[in-house]
Write an enzyme that holds these catalytic residues in place. Structure first.
Site, PDB file in Angstrom:
ATOM      1  N   THR A   2       0.400  -1.759  -0.196  1.00  0.00           N
ATOM      2  CA  THR A   2       0.069   0.309  -0.038  1.00  0.00           C
ATOM      3  C   THR A   2       0.811   1.392   0.242  1.00  0.00           C
ATOM      4  OG1 THR A   2      -1.765   1.161   1.081  1.00  0.00           O
ATOM      5  CG2 THR A   2      -0.288   0.514   2.252  1.00  0.00           C
ATOM      6  N   GLY A 157       0.897   6.097  -7.175  1.00  0.00           N
ATOM      7  CA  GLY A 157      -0.527   5.188  -8.336  1.00  0.00           C
ATOM      8  C   GLY A 157      -0.537   4.566  -9.863  1.00  0.00           C
ATOM      9  N   CYS A 160       3.474   2.528  -8.370  1.00  0.00           N
ATOM     10  CA  CYS A 160       4.414   1.276  -7.965  1.00  0.00           C
ATOM     11  C   CYS A 160       2.761   0.621  -8.314  1.00  0.00           C
ATOM     12  CB  CYS A 160       3.568   1.466  -6.585  1.00  0.00           C
ATOM     13  SG  CYS A 160       4.081   0.211  -5.298  1.00  0.00           S
ATOM     14  N   THR A 163       0.377  -0.438  -5.412  1.00  0.00           N
ATOM     15  CA  THR A 163      -1.123   1.194  -5.155  1.00  0.00           C
ATOM     16  C   THR A 163      -1.811   0.959  -5.964  1.00  0.00           C
ATOM     17  OG1 THR A 163       1.063   1.741  -3.586  1.00  0.00           O
ATOM     18  CG2 THR A 163      -0.058   3.637  -4.364  1.00  0.00           C
TER      19      THR A 163
END
EC number: 3.4.25.2
Length: 174
Positions: A2, A157, A160, A163
């Site tokens: 995350t 986001g 990754c 994410t």
């Protein structure tokens, strides 16, 4: 994993997180809420790591906050002590980012409680990307804390694979 990022600027502290939950190499959920308010809405917290582990830690941390009448640092140190010494808790795999009107802290399973010098926290698999983006925005713009968190999470986001761009954001004004 995350991405959780926290920024403190101009009387505001914000913690935001993405919503992706993965199991191995499969995305299981895209809209998980990894950031929440604790202790009568006076503390905000986000987690990176195992979801069940994090919920256990949130619950324990909230108990510590109650025990220490909302004193964030004292509650964090007590949680870290328990986390480090208790056999069951030692198996929990998560990091917590917590903040109130006075401090922003990272709590780890190794028993560490870290207060970053610049009040910028970024944890999880996308943490380095979000931290880089947030630092650049803090140093080169007049954007508010919430805007910096939103933009940093979006950048993480995009980069990754663990994410996504779903965001849960909590903010305290002091």
């Amino acid at each position: 994993m995350t991405t959780i990022v926290s920024v403190r600027r101009d009387g505001h502290v914000v913690i935001g997180g993405d919503g992706q939950v993965t199991l191995g190499n499969t995305v299981m959920k895209g809209n998980a809420k990894k950031v929440r308010r604790l202790y009568n809405n006076k503390v905000i917290a986000g987690f990176a790591g195992g979801t069940a582990d994090a919920f256990t830690l949130f619950e324990l941390f909230e108990r510590k906050l109650e025990m220490h009448q909302g004193h964030l640092t004292k509650a964090a140190v007590e949680l870290a002590k328990d986390w480090r010494t208790d056999r069951m808790l030692r198996k929990l795999e998560a990091l917590l980012a917590v903040a109130d009107e006075t401090a922003s802290l990272i709590i780890t399973g190794n028993g560490d409680v870290v207060q970053p010098e610049d009040d910028l926290i970024a944890i999880g698999s996308g943490g380095p990307y979000a931290q880089s983006a947030a630092r650049a925005l803090l140093e080169n713009t007049e954007l508010g804390a919430r805007d910096i968190v939103e933009k940093s999470l979006s950048i993480a986001g995009d980069i990754c694979i663990y994410t996504n761009r779903f965001q849960t954001i909590e903010e305290l004004t002091y």
